[in-house]
Design an enzyme around this catalytic site. Structure first.
Site, mmCIF file in Angstrom:
data_model
loop_
_atom_site.group_PDB
_atom_site.id
_atom_site.type_symbol
_atom_site.label_atom_id
_atom_site.label_comp_id
_atom_site.label_asym_id
_atom_site.label_seq_id
_atom_site.Cartn_x
_atom_site.Cartn_y
_atom_site.Cartn_z
ATOM 1 N N HIS A 121 40.369 -36.205 162.535
ATOM 2 C CA HIS A 121 39.766 -37.177 163.442
ATOM 3 C C HIS A 121 38.242 -37.142 163.317
ATOM 4 C CE1 HIS A 121 43.151 -38.762 165.816
ATOM 5 N NE2 HIS A 121 43.734 -37.617 165.470
ATOM 6 N N CYS A 133 44.211 -40.413 160.771
ATOM 7 C CA CYS A 133 45.387 -39.745 161.317
ATOM 8 C C CYS A 133 46.637 -40.605 161.126
ATOM 9 C CB CYS A 133 45.160 -39.352 162.773
ATOM 10 S SG CYS A 133 46.352 -38.116 163.369
ATOM 11 N N GLU A 183 36.153 -39.318 164.131
ATOM 12 C CA GLU A 183 35.460 -40.056 165.193
ATOM 13 C C GLU A 183 34.978 -39.151 166.315
ATOM 14 O OE1 GLU A 183 39.673 -39.831 166.705
ATOM 15 O OE2 GLU A 183 38.696 -40.034 164.752
#
Length: 243
Positions: free
Chosen positions: A204, A107, A206
């Protein structure tokens, strides 16, 4: 040993409300799950000097980059600028690229990479694409399809994925040397690479349960990263095309 940059923000925990160096734990979880040792890097002191002690660097998400870094006036929606974090992360990225350190931008991390190499940003994506799907509401991820290059398709075992998005800014002018490796249906650049060691995504990864991008990143240390030549000259490569 994978360094991960972090925020410095007011935070509340147990009985305390104070300024804290903090990072969403999903970043830590994914690096650990993939077999790496996560190390959180606060924007303090001279963090660029740590590059020689790390095996890899992840620049995490966060607030907007100061538009002055790419010679632009701030858009009314540009917010959460932390110049001390800009200073620290741009120095770390510059040192990491010069050293040939494996790098993953996430990001904001992708935006830092692009600006550090001379690119610019769209400061408010809805003005460009006409919708808010990339950041639908405060604290809410959007799920938009992204078309992957063959390189990323191999990692994700799919030509298209629907990852978690939370960004209102994105790459405008692509920096020299960067190649686009993923795009959204609306044309937003969603991933780039400089070479085999330096990659970044706008979404994202994660927050999902599995993390093939983290698996691939950490696997690079076990399998041996390919030689990319003189790392100090990588930013002179010709830019690539949208897949």
């Amino acid at each position: 040993m994978i360094g991960i940059t972090c925020y410095v923000e007011p935070a509340a925990y147990t009985v305390w409300e104070t300024k804290a160096a903090l990072l969403p734990y999903d970043y830590v979880r994914q690096v650990e799950r993939a077999g790496g040792q996560p190390v959180i890097l606060p924007p303090a002191g001279e963090p660029a000097t740590l590059v020689g002690r790390l095996d890899g660097l992840i620049v995490a998400g966060g607030g907007d980059i100061d538009p002055a870094r790419y010679t632009a006036d701030p858009h009314p929606t540009t917010s959460y600028i932390r110049k001390f974090r800009d200073d620290a992360e741009f120095a770390m990225v510059t040192a990491a690229l010069a050293a040939g350190l494996p790098f993953l931008g996430i990001c904001r991390g992708m935006q830092v990479l692009n600006v550090a190499l001379g690119g610019t940003l769209h400061q408010h994506v809805p003005d460009v694409v006409g919708h808010t799907g990339h950041s639908p509401a405060p604290g809410a991820y959007g799920r938009l399809p992204v078309r992957l290059s063959p390189e990323l398709a191999k990692i994700y075992e799919a030509d298209e994925i629907t990852p978690a998005h939370y960004h209102h800014q994105a790459v405008d002018r692509l920096a020299d040397g960067l190649t686009v490796t993923a795009v959204a249906d609306d044309g937003t650049i969603e991933a780039v690479r400089l070479n085999e060691r330096v990659r970044a995504v706008q979404w994202h990864p994660e927050v999902d349960e599995d993390g093939p991008l983290f698996d691939d990143f950490v696997a690079g240390f076990r399998l041996g990263w390919p030689d990319t030549g003189d790392p100090a000259r990588e930013s002179g490569l010709a830019s690539g095309q949208v897949p």
